[in-house]
Write a protein that holds these residues in place. Structure first.
Motif, PDB file in Angstrom:
ATOM      1  N   ALA A  29      12.842   5.304   1.179  1.00  0.00           N
ATOM      2  CA  ALA A  29      14.059   4.968   1.915  1.00  0.00           C
ATOM      3  C   ALA A  29      13.847   5.113   3.420  1.00  0.00           C
ATOM      4  N   MET A  30      13.161   6.184   3.828  1.00  0.00           N
ATOM      5  CA  MET A  30      12.889   6.389   5.252  1.00  0.00           C
ATOM      6  C   MET A  30      11.984   5.291   5.806  1.00  0.00           C
ATOM      7  N   GLN A  31      10.973   4.904   5.028  1.00  0.00           N
ATOM      8  CA  GLN A  31      10.073   3.850   5.481  1.00  0.00           C
ATOM      9  C   GLN A  31      10.795   2.504   5.567  1.00  0.00           C
ATOM     10  N   SER A  32      11.682   2.248   4.630  1.00  0.00           N
ATOM     11  CA  SER A  32      12.461   1.005   4.662  1.00  0.00           C
ATOM     12  C   SER A  32      13.363   0.966   5.885  1.00  0.00           C
ATOM     13  N   ARG A  33      14.020   2.075   6.174  1.00  0.00           N
ATOM     14  CA  ARG A  33      14.894   2.146   7.350  1.00  0.00           C
ATOM     15  C   ARG A  33      14.077   1.965   8.630  1.00  0.00           C
ATOM     16  N   SER A  34      12.922   2.603   8.693  1.00  0.00           N
ATOM     17  CA  SER A  34      12.062   2.474   9.859  1.00  0.00           C
ATOM     18  C   SER A  34      11.605   1.031  10.038  1.00  0.00           C
ATOM     19  N   SER A  35      11.235   0.385   8.945  1.00  0.00           N
ATOM     20  CA  SER A  35      10.800  -1.011   9.015  1.00  0.00           C
ATOM     21  C   SER A  35      11.934  -1.925   9.461  1.00  0.00           C
ATOM     22  N   ALA A  36      13.119  -1.706   8.918  1.00  0.00           N
ATOM     23  CA  ALA A  36      14.266  -2.532   9.292  1.00  0.00           C
ATOM     24  C   ALA A  36      14.601  -2.356  10.776  1.00  0.00           C
ATOM     25  N   ILE A  54      13.063   7.590  16.319  1.00  0.00           N
ATOM     26  CA  ILE A  54      13.375   8.744  15.472  1.00  0.00           C
ATOM     27  C   ILE A  54      13.092   8.425  14.007  1.00  0.00           C
ATOM     28  N   ALA A  55      13.526   7.252  13.539  1.00  0.00           N
ATOM     29  CA  ALA A  55      13.301   6.872  12.142  1.00  0.00           C
ATOM     30  C   ALA A  55      11.808   6.770  11.839  1.00  0.00           C
ATOM     31  N   SER A  56      11.052   6.228  12.777  1.00  0.00           N
ATOM     32  CA  SER A  56       9.607   6.097  12.592  1.00  0.00           C
ATOM     33  C   SER A  56       8.931   7.462  12.534  1.00  0.00           C
ATOM     34  N   ALA A  57       9.335   8.359  13.412  1.00  0.00           N
ATOM     35  CA  ALA A  57       8.761   9.713  13.420  1.00  0.00           C
ATOM     36  C   ALA A  57       9.110  10.455  12.131  1.00  0.00           C
ATOM     37  N   GLN A  58      10.353  10.327  11.672  1.00  0.00           N
ATOM     38  CA  GLN A  58      10.757  10.989  10.431  1.00  0.00           C
ATOM     39  C   GLN A  58       9.953  10.462   9.248  1.00  0.00           C
ATOM     40  N   ALA A  59       9.770   9.147   9.184  1.00  0.00           N
ATOM     41  CA  ALA A  59       9.003   8.557   8.089  1.00  0.00           C
ATOM     42  C   ALA A  59       7.553   9.029   8.142  1.00  0.00           C
TER      43      ALA A  59
END
Length: 85
Positions: A29-36, A54-59
Motif C-alpha cells: 500500500a505504501m509503495q502504491s501510494r508513493s508511485s501514485a 514523505i511517502a517515498s521515504a516511508q515506503a
C-alpha cells in the motif's frame, strides 16, 4: 497481578504469519501510494512535493524493515535446521 499474567498471552496470540502478511500488505500500500504521488509529481498534478517525498521515504524505510525481518526469519530457520541435524 494474576490478571495481567493471564492477559499477556492473548495479546500476542495472533499467528506470526498473519503479522508478516499484514506487514507485506502495508508495504504494498505504501509503495502504491508513493508511485501514485510520483506520477502526480511528474505530470504536475501534485500540489505539495513534500507529500511524495514523505511517502517515498516511508515506503523505503518499510521495505528495509521488511527485508531485515525476512533475513532474520531465514537465519532463525537455518539455525533451527542446523540444530536438528
Amino acid at each position: 497481578a494474576g490478571t495481567a499474567g493471564a492477559q499477556a498471552p492473548t495479546a500476542a496470540s495472533a499467528p506470526f504469519s498473519l503479522d508478516v502478511a499484514g506487514a507485506v500488505e502495508n508495504l504494498q500500500a505504501m509503495q502504491s501510494r508513493s508511485s501514485a504521488l510520483g506520477v502526480q509529481a511528474v505530470t504536475g498534478d501534485l500540489d505539495d512535493i513534500h507529500d511524495y517525498t514523505i511517502a517515498s521515504a516511508q515506503a523505503g524505510v518499510t521495505l528495509e524493515l521488511t527485508a531485515a525481518i525476512r533475513n532474520r526469519a531465514v537465519e532463525a530457520f537455518t539455525e533451527i535446521m542446523r540444530m536438528q541435524a
